[in-house]
Design an enzyme around this catalytic site. Structure first.
Site, PDB file in Angstrom:
ATOM      1  N   ASP A  73       1.172  -1.621   0.283  1.00 55.37           N
ATOM      2  CA  ASP A  73       0.053  -0.448  -0.137  1.00 55.37           C
ATOM      3  C   ASP A  73       0.853   1.230  -0.150  1.00 55.37           C
ATOM      4  O   ASP A  73       2.477   1.050  -0.222  1.00 55.37           O
ATOM      5  CB  ASP A  73      -0.931  -0.120   0.817  1.00 55.37           C
ATOM      6  CG  ASP A  73      -0.230  -0.258   2.476  1.00 55.37           C
ATOM      7  OD1 ASP A  73       1.135   0.024   2.327  1.00 55.37           O
ATOM      8  OD2 ASP A  73      -1.286  -0.332   3.317  1.00 55.37           O
ATOM      9  N   ASN A 138      -7.351  -0.815  13.569  1.00 56.83           N
ATOM     10  CA  ASN A 138      -8.903  -0.864  13.047  1.00 56.83           C
ATOM     11  C   ASN A 138      -8.991  -1.896  12.511  1.00 56.83           C
ATOM     12  O   ASN A 138     -10.437  -2.453  12.355  1.00 56.83           O
ATOM     13  CB  ASN A 138      -9.489   0.794  12.839  1.00 56.83           C
ATOM     14  CG  ASN A 138      -8.671   0.552  11.716  1.00 56.83           C
ATOM     15  OD1 ASN A 138      -8.296  -0.169  11.282  1.00 56.83           O
ATOM     16  ND2 ASN A 138      -9.192   2.231  10.903  1.00 56.83           N
ATOM     17  N   HIS A 140      -7.343  -2.953   9.926  1.00 60.70           N
ATOM     18  CA  HIS A 140      -7.128  -2.925   8.706  1.00 60.70           C
ATOM     19  C   HIS A 140      -6.196  -3.380   7.941  1.00 60.70           C
ATOM     20  O   HIS A 140      -5.597  -4.081   8.945  1.00 60.70           O
ATOM     21  CB  HIS A 140      -7.048  -1.346   8.358  1.00 60.70           C
ATOM     22  CG  HIS A 140      -6.104  -0.604   8.540  1.00 60.70           C
ATOM     23  ND1 HIS A 140      -5.709   0.396   8.383  1.00 60.70           N
ATOM     24  CD2 HIS A 140      -4.676  -1.583   9.075  1.00 60.70           C
ATOM     25  CE1 HIS A 140      -4.083   0.962   9.095  1.00 60.70           C
ATOM     26  NE2 HIS A 140      -3.868  -0.305   8.931  1.00 60.70           N
ATOM     27  N   GLU A 145      -9.614  -0.376   4.741  1.00 62.14           N
ATOM     28  CA  GLU A 145     -10.047  -0.215   5.955  1.00 62.14           C
ATOM     29  C   GLU A 145     -11.593  -0.945   6.699  1.00 62.14           C
ATOM     30  O   GLU A 145     -12.048  -1.344   5.290  1.00 62.14           O
ATOM     31  CB  GLU A 145      -9.844   1.516   5.858  1.00 62.14           C
ATOM     32  CG  GLU A 145      -9.073   2.543   5.662  1.00 62.14           C
ATOM     33  CD  GLU A 145      -8.170   2.941   6.864  1.00 62.14           C
ATOM     34  OE1 GLU A 145      -8.474   1.713   7.610  1.00 62.14           O
ATOM     35  OE2 GLU A 145      -7.256   3.209   6.798  1.00 62.14           O
TER      36      GLU A 145
HETATM   37  C1  GLP Z   1      -0.584   0.761   7.889  1.00 61.39           C
HETATM   38  C2  GLP Z   1       0.021   0.338   7.128  1.00 61.39           C
HETATM   39  C3  GLP Z   1      -0.359  -1.248   6.977  1.00 61.39           C
HETATM   40  C4  GLP Z   1       0.617  -1.045   8.487  1.00 61.39           C
HETATM   41  C5  GLP Z   1      -0.608  -1.264   9.167  1.00 61.39           C
HETATM   42  C6  GLP Z   1       0.169  -1.418  10.626  1.00 61.39           C
HETATM   43  O1  GLP Z   1      -1.291   2.080   8.187  1.00 61.39           O
HETATM   44  N1  GLP Z   1      -1.169   0.971   5.644  1.00 61.39           N
HETATM   45  O2  GLP Z   1      -0.067  -1.868   5.799  1.00 61.39           O
HETATM   46  O3  GLP Z   1       0.370  -3.327   8.480  1.00 61.39           O
HETATM   47  O4  GLP Z   1      -0.776  -0.069   9.197  1.00 61.39           O
HETATM   48  O5  GLP Z   1       1.520  -0.638  10.921  1.00 61.39           O
HETATM   49  P1  GLP Z   1       2.077  -0.704  12.194  1.00 61.39           P
HETATM   50  O6  GLP Z   1       2.925  -1.809  11.922  1.00 61.39           O
HETATM   51  O7  GLP Z   1       3.266  -0.116  12.521  1.00 61.39           O
HETATM   52  O8  GLP Z   1       1.396  -1.221  13.509  1.00 61.39           O
END
Ligand code: GLP
Length: 242
Positions: A73, A138, A140, A145
């Protein structure tokens, strides 16, 4: 308890988590040097990527040479080179540490037609051998989302407020993106195999929601239980309430 015949849950002590995931990834590369996988950014995979760089230097040179890494992403609206950009972060966290790195397919968000960029990335995300994912607070996966559906393709999305707040907190960006492009849930469910990486106590309750309650659009990660080959690599803190 939700029936999930395809789920393999690996609960690991915090100190062994990154090493175990990195070794599992290398095993996949040895079995299939032309592995085509999507990779996330974020704090969760960072220690895995650091370990992969160490193992790359110590192990078989060129393990990644024939592989293809497709970015999961990307934010829309940040200039190329911005430290918050996912393509920049994965380059720093992983690709720069591999010699040679895999072929890398970023998301081309710099043109004036993000919808077209998303459509092109949908092609890149088709036929993945392995989808590696993190879990948002959340629920996602990528930028799928809450509200996302299992048949969603790779697409331009509006970001949840909590995702925008996380970006602001992490990067202190004066200008926080409101949109992103993400590989869609449909492409992730089509991948031959999916791994969900989850660490830390703060993810325990959303992980429980994803794995132990019926699937639903409030938690897009819950759709992963449809997959026939889903492995959740959780550390003990994240798995504490499962
Ligand atoms: C982000 C990304 C995701 C990621 C998630 C968790 O916003 N869009 O691809 O896996 O949130 O992030 P983190 O590993 O820093 O908790």
């Amino acid at each position: 308890m939700t029936a999930a015949p395809g789920l393999r849950l690996e609960v690991l002590p915090e100190g062994q988590w990154a090493e175990t995931v990195a070794q599992a990834l290398l095993e996949r590369l040895v079995a299939n040097p032309r592995l085509r996988l999507c990779l996330p950014t974020g704090d969760t995979p960072t220690p895995v990527y650091a370990r992969l760089a160490v193992l790359d230097r110590a192990g078989r040179p060129g393990a990644w040479a024939q592989a293809t890494a497709v970015l999961l992403d990307e934010w829309v609206g940040l200039p190329a080179g911005d430290p918050a950009r996912c393509d920049r972060r994965i380059t720093q966290d992983l690709l720069d540490g591999l010699a040679p790195p895999p072929r890398f397919i970023p998301i081309e968000v710099d043109g004036d037609d993000p919808e077209a960029a998303a459509a092109r990335h949908d092609v890149a995300a088709t036929g993945l051998d392995l989808g590696v994912l993190g879990l948002g607070m959340n629920g996602h996966i990528g930028f799928n989302e809450p509200g996302s559906r299992p048949d969603d393709p790779t697409r331009l999305v509006r970001l949840a407020v909590s995702s925008r707040d996380a970006a602001t907190a992490r990067y202190g960006a004066a200008r926080t993106p409101t949109a992103g492009i993400t590989i869609g849930v449909a492409r992730l469910l089509e991948a031959h195999e999916v791994w969900l990486l989850v660490t830390g106590e703060r993810k325990a309750s959303i992980l429980r929601r994803a794995l132990r309650e019926p699937e639903g659009p409030d938690c897009p990660a819950s759709y992963l239980l449809r997959h026939r080959r889903l492995t959740v690599f959780a550390d003990e803190a994240a798995a504490a309430t499962l």
